[in-house]
Design a protein around this motif. Structure first.
Motif, PDB file in Angstrom:
ATOM      1  N   PRO A 126       5.050 -31.624   3.835  1.00  0.00           N
ATOM      2  CA  PRO A 126       4.274 -31.601   2.599  1.00  0.00           C
ATOM      3  C   PRO A 126       4.813 -32.606   1.592  1.00  0.00           C
ATOM      4  CG  PRO A 126       5.749 -29.743   2.671  1.00  0.00           C
ATOM      5  CD  PRO A 126       5.873 -30.436   3.996  1.00  0.00           C
ATOM      6  N   HIS A 127       3.957 -32.982   0.675  1.00  0.00           N
ATOM      7  CA  HIS A 127       4.373 -33.840  -0.433  1.00  0.00           C
ATOM      8  C   HIS A 127       5.464 -33.086  -1.188  1.00  0.00           C
ATOM      9  CE1 HIS A 127       4.218 -35.727  -4.391  1.00  0.00           C
ATOM     10  NE2 HIS A 127       3.684 -36.777  -3.777  1.00  0.00           N
ATOM     11  N   PRO A 128       6.535 -33.777  -1.631  1.00  0.00           N
ATOM     12  CA  PRO A 128       7.646 -33.084  -2.311  1.00  0.00           C
ATOM     13  C   PRO A 128       7.208 -32.175  -3.463  1.00  0.00           C
ATOM     14  CG  PRO A 128       8.240 -35.350  -1.876  1.00  0.00           C
ATOM     15  CD  PRO A 128       6.785 -35.200  -1.471  1.00  0.00           C
ATOM     16  N   ALA A 129       6.175 -32.548  -4.174  1.00  0.00           N
ATOM     17  CA  ALA A 129       5.719 -31.721  -5.297  1.00  0.00           C
ATOM     18  C   ALA A 129       5.139 -30.387  -4.841  1.00  0.00           C
ATOM     19  CB  ALA A 129       4.675 -32.478  -6.112  1.00  0.00           C
ATOM     20  N   TYR A 130       4.712 -30.330  -3.569  1.00  0.00           N
ATOM     21  CA  TYR A 130       4.085 -29.111  -3.053  1.00  0.00           C
ATOM     22  C   TYR A 130       4.899 -28.437  -1.959  1.00  0.00           C
ATOM     23  CZ  TYR A 130       0.165 -31.305  -5.386  1.00  0.00           C
ATOM     24  OH  TYR A 130      -0.634 -31.901  -6.306  1.00  0.00           O
ATOM     25  N   ARG A 131       6.150 -28.830  -1.806  1.00  0.00           N
ATOM     26  CA  ARG A 131       6.974 -28.352  -0.697  1.00  0.00           C
ATOM     27  C   ARG A 131       7.042 -26.822  -0.612  1.00  0.00           C
ATOM     28  NH1 ARG A 131       9.786 -30.825   2.880  1.00  0.00           N
ATOM     29  NH2 ARG A 131       9.680 -32.777   1.782  1.00  0.00           N
ATOM     30  N   ASP A 132       7.127 -26.143  -1.710  1.00  0.00           N
ATOM     31  CA  ASP A 132       7.263 -24.686  -1.678  1.00  0.00           C
ATOM     32  C   ASP A 132       5.931 -23.967  -1.844  1.00  0.00           C
ATOM     33  OD1 ASP A 132      10.004 -24.746  -1.251  1.00  0.00           O
ATOM     34  OD2 ASP A 132      10.396 -24.986  -3.387  1.00  0.00           O
ATOM     35  N   GLN A 133       4.855 -24.701  -1.874  1.00  0.00           N
ATOM     36  CA  GLN A 133       3.539 -24.093  -2.043  1.00  0.00           C
ATOM     37  C   GLN A 133       3.228 -23.179  -0.863  1.00  0.00           C
ATOM     38  OE1 GLN A 133       0.248 -26.822  -1.869  1.00  0.00           O
ATOM     39  NE2 GLN A 133      -0.952 -25.594  -3.284  1.00  0.00           N
ATOM     40  N   LEU A 134       2.955 -21.944  -1.147  1.00  0.00           N
ATOM     41  CA  LEU A 134       2.586 -20.942  -0.142  1.00  0.00           C
ATOM     42  C   LEU A 134       3.658 -20.692   0.915  1.00  0.00           C
ATOM     43  CD1 LEU A 134      -1.103 -22.076   0.546  1.00  0.00           C
ATOM     44  CD2 LEU A 134      -0.360 -20.218  -0.942  1.00  0.00           C
ATOM     45  N   GLY A 135       4.882 -21.125   0.656  1.00  0.00           N
ATOM     46  CA  GLY A 135       5.951 -20.913   1.623  1.00  0.00           C
ATOM     47  C   GLY A 135       5.861 -21.801   2.845  1.00  0.00           C
ATOM     48  N   CYS A 136       5.075 -22.869   2.779  1.00  0.00           N
ATOM     49  CA  CYS A 136       4.875 -23.761   3.925  1.00  0.00           C
ATOM     50  C   CYS A 136       5.934 -24.839   3.981  1.00  0.00           C
ATOM     51  CB  CYS A 136       3.506 -24.435   3.851  1.00  0.00           C
ATOM     52  SG  CYS A 136       2.112 -23.329   4.072  1.00  0.00           S
ATOM     53  N   TRP A 137       6.406 -25.113   5.169  1.00  0.00           N
ATOM     54  CA  TRP A 137       7.304 -26.230   5.422  1.00  0.00           C
ATOM     55  C   TRP A 137       6.512 -27.389   6.025  1.00  0.00           C
ATOM     56  CZ3 TRP A 137       6.785 -21.791   8.026  1.00  0.00           C
ATOM     57  CH2 TRP A 137       6.428 -21.865   9.367  1.00  0.00           C
ATOM     58  N   PHE A 138       5.186 -27.263   5.990  1.00  0.00           N
ATOM     59  CA  PHE A 138       4.289 -28.255   6.562  1.00  0.00           C
ATOM     60  C   PHE A 138       3.089 -28.425   5.639  1.00  0.00           C
ATOM     61  CE2 PHE A 138       3.417 -24.055   8.226  1.00  0.00           C
ATOM     62  CZ  PHE A 138       2.071 -23.905   7.985  1.00  0.00           C
ATOM     63  N   GLU A 139       2.373 -29.527   5.812  1.00  0.00           N
ATOM     64  CA  GLU A 139       1.189 -29.806   5.011  1.00  0.00           C
ATOM     65  C   GLU A 139       0.014 -29.084   5.675  1.00  0.00           C
ATOM     66  OE1 GLU A 139      -1.983 -30.960   3.111  1.00  0.00           O
ATOM     67  OE2 GLU A 139      -1.816 -31.956   5.043  1.00  0.00           O
ATOM     68  N   LEU A 140      -0.481 -28.068   5.023  1.00  0.00           N
ATOM     69  CA  LEU A 140      -1.436 -27.123   5.605  1.00  0.00           C
ATOM     70  C   LEU A 140      -2.729 -27.774   6.085  1.00  0.00           C
ATOM     71  CD1 LEU A 140      -1.847 -24.165   6.266  1.00  0.00           C
ATOM     72  CD2 LEU A 140      -2.616 -23.797   3.928  1.00  0.00           C
ATOM     73  N   GLU A 141      -3.317 -28.647   5.295  1.00  0.00           N
ATOM     74  CA  GLU A 141      -4.601 -29.225   5.708  1.00  0.00           C
ATOM     75  C   GLU A 141      -4.453 -30.099   6.954  1.00  0.00           C
ATOM     76  OE1 GLU A 141      -8.696 -31.163   4.234  1.00  0.00           O
ATOM     77  OE2 GLU A 141      -7.024 -31.292   2.816  1.00  0.00           O
ATOM     78  N   ASN A 142      -3.442 -30.954   6.999  1.00  0.00           N
ATOM     79  CA  ASN A 142      -3.275 -31.811   8.181  1.00  0.00           C
ATOM     80  C   ASN A 142      -2.888 -31.024   9.419  1.00  0.00           C
ATOM     81  OD1 ASN A 142      -4.028 -34.428   7.423  1.00  0.00           O
ATOM     82  ND2 ASN A 142      -2.146 -34.649   6.248  1.00  0.00           N
ATOM     83  N   VAL A 143      -2.111 -29.965   9.245  1.00  0.00           N
ATOM     84  CA  VAL A 143      -1.765 -29.127  10.397  1.00  0.00           C
ATOM     85  C   VAL A 143      -3.023 -28.440  10.929  1.00  0.00           C
ATOM     86  CG1 VAL A 143      -0.557 -27.003  11.064  1.00  0.00           C
ATOM     87  CG2 VAL A 143       0.664 -28.819   9.868  1.00  0.00           C
ATOM     88  N   THR A 144      -3.879 -27.965  10.038  1.00  0.00           N
ATOM     89  CA  THR A 144      -5.124 -27.320  10.466  1.00  0.00           C
ATOM     90  C   THR A 144      -6.044 -28.344  11.126  1.00  0.00           C
ATOM     91  OG1 THR A 144      -4.910 -25.768   8.625  1.00  0.00           O
ATOM     92  CG2 THR A 144      -7.059 -25.891   9.699  1.00  0.00           C
ATOM     93  N   ARG A 145      -6.184 -29.514  10.518  1.00  0.00           N
ATOM     94  CA  ARG A 145      -7.069 -30.563  11.038  1.00  0.00           C
ATOM     95  C   ARG A 145      -6.610 -31.065  12.404  1.00  0.00           C
ATOM     96  NH1 ARG A 145      -7.901 -35.815  11.728  1.00  0.00           N
ATOM     97  NH2 ARG A 145      -9.931 -36.669  11.173  1.00  0.00           N
ATOM     98  N   ASN A 146      -5.335 -31.067  12.673  1.00  0.00           N
ATOM     99  CA  ASN A 146      -4.807 -31.625  13.916  1.00  0.00           C
ATOM    100  C   ASN A 146      -4.315 -30.573  14.901  1.00  0.00           C
ATOM    101  OD1 ASN A 146      -4.894 -34.620  13.425  1.00  0.00           O
ATOM    102  ND2 ASN A 146      -3.883 -33.917  11.572  1.00  0.00           N
TER     103      ASN A 146
END
Length: 163
Positions: free
Chosen positions: A69-89
């Motif tokens: 994830p982008h550093p500004a959103y690193r702790d968003q929703l407890g994700c260690w990954f970028e949610l949209e790209n993980v879902t898309r791929n």
């Protein structure tokens, strides 16, 4: 005649922890099969089901490595990954229309050089915003929220046992 114990065995006995049993149970848990996640979407005016396979923890960790994830959103929703790209791929997605399932692979390329092309990303891009949000919520629920619930339940059980 006494048998010499390895340092690990001696430490394990001393602490009262059976590391072999813990590792065996962890391995069993890792091998457990989980059902896929089904999410209904509206695609070209038709209600269809997107079926996402449940990846093991190791598979999911490896899959998400490129999607930090982008550093500004690193702790968003407890994700260690970028949610949209993980879902898309997400690998292995199947599109279900009634009794018909499509693994979203098509054969492309030239006559001489054929290749299988996975088209889930294109399908995902064509979905309504609401459907993308529902799919992302499903990914978050399976890989983040469920893990958080397991940890909370284990803590509650440990606290209850300590009383």
């Amino acid at each position: 005649m006494t048998k010499n114990k390895t340092t690990t065995e001696a430490k394990t006995e001393k602490k009262g922890i059976d590391l072999n049993e813990l590792l065996r149970l962890a391995d069993e848990e890792r091998k457990m099969k989980h059902p896929p996640v089904d999410v209904e979407v509206l695609l070209s005016g038709r209600i269809m089901t997107v079926r996402m396979p449940h990846l093991s923890a190791n598979e999911f960790d490896e899959f998400t490595l490129p999607y930090c994830p982008h550093p500004a959103y690193r702790d968003q929703l407890g994700c260690w990954f970028e949610l949209e790209n993980v879902t898309r791929n997400h690998p292995g997605v199947v599109l279900v229309d009634g009794d018909v399932e499509d693994d979203l692979y098509v054969i492309g390329g030239t006559r001489r050089e054929k290749e299988a092309v996975y088209r889930w990303g294109e399908i995902y891009d064509s979905l309504r915003h609401e459907d993308k949000q529902n799919l992302q919520a499903a990914v978050w629920g399976v890989y983040v929220h469920e893990a958080q619930k397991k940890m909370a339940a284990a803590k509650a059980a440990a606290a209850k046992a300590a009383k």
